[in-house]
Design a protein around this motif. Structure first.
Motif, PDB file in Angstrom:
ATOM      1  N   ASN A  11       0.819  -1.209   0.000  1.00 28.79           N
ATOM      2  CA  ASN A  11       0.000   0.000   0.000  1.00 28.79           C
ATOM      3  C   ASN A  11       0.854   1.261   0.000  1.00 28.79           C
ATOM      4  N   ARG A  12       0.201   2.341  -0.335  1.00 28.07           N
ATOM      5  CA  ARG A  12       0.826   3.664  -0.355  1.00 28.07           C
ATOM      6  C   ARG A  12       0.173   4.606   0.647  1.00 28.07           C
ATOM      7  N   ALA A  62       1.581  11.512   3.919  1.00 21.72           N
ATOM      8  CA  ALA A  62       2.669  12.497   3.936  1.00 21.72           C
ATOM      9  C   ALA A  62       2.416  13.615   2.929  1.00 21.72           C
ATOM     10  N   GLU A  63       1.974  13.248   1.734  1.00 22.91           N
ATOM     11  CA  GLU A  63       1.687  14.247   0.701  1.00 22.91           C
ATOM     12  C   GLU A  63       0.634  15.256   1.148  1.00 22.91           C
ATOM     13  N   ARG A  64      -0.307  14.777   1.955  1.00 22.23           N
ATOM     14  CA  ARG A  64      -1.423  15.628   2.378  1.00 22.23           C
ATOM     15  C   ARG A  64      -1.244  16.202   3.780  1.00 22.23           C
ATOM     16  N   GLY A  65      -0.151  15.847   4.442  1.00 22.75           N
ATOM     17  CA  GLY A  65       0.100  16.371   5.784  1.00 22.75           C
ATOM     18  C   GLY A  65      -0.906  15.887   6.815  1.00 22.75           C
ATOM     19  N   ILE A  66      -1.309  14.625   6.693  1.00 23.02           N
ATOM     20  CA  ILE A  66      -2.313  14.056   7.598  1.00 23.02           C
ATOM     21  C   ILE A  66      -1.616  13.089   8.557  1.00 23.02           C
ATOM     22  N   THR A 125     -11.720   6.326  -0.752  1.00 20.39           N
ATOM     23  CA  THR A 125     -12.671   7.431  -0.781  1.00 20.39           C
ATOM     24  C   THR A 125     -12.125   8.630  -0.019  1.00 20.39           C
ATOM     25  N   PHE A 126     -11.501   8.367   1.139  1.00 19.44           N
ATOM     26  CA  PHE A 126     -10.919   9.445   1.935  1.00 19.44           C
ATOM     27  C   PHE A 126      -9.879  10.218   1.128  1.00 19.44           C
ATOM     28  N   PHE A 127      -9.003   9.491   0.428  1.00 17.20           N
ATOM     29  CA  PHE A 127      -7.939  10.141  -0.346  1.00 17.20           C
ATOM     30  C   PHE A 127      -8.389  10.573  -1.746  1.00 17.20           C
TER      31      PHE A 127
END
Length: 77
Positions: free
Chosen positions: A7-8, A14-18, A54-56
């Motif tokens: 998985n990623r 990290a890309e979204r700062g979450i 869905t979240f991402f």
């Protein structure tokens, strides 16, 4: 045959700062579950995998795969 699901999740987080906790809260799971998922120690149910996608706001196959994802910067042959 091993049933590893790659998985990623960590990359997308990290890309979204979450944080793990923020993602866990949004999904209704314990934050440690997110860690287990990221490390490949736990494979999500189909329902949870779809909720993560869905979240991402990406297709589920962008996040999950039965084959390893190429490393960032690696060219595919």
């Amino acid at each position: 045959m091993t049933e590893t699901v790659y998985n990623r999740i960590a990359l997308l987080r990290a890309e979204r700062g979450i944080s793990r906790r923020q993602l866990a809260d949004a999904l209704g799971v314990h934050y440690q579950t997110v860690g287990y998922l990221e490390r490949g120690e736990y494979s999500p149910s189909l329902f949870l995998a779809l909720r993560i996608a869905t979240f991402f706001e990406v297709p589920v196959e962008v996040i999950f795969s039965v084959t390893p994802f190429p490393r960032i910067g690696e060219r595919s042959a």
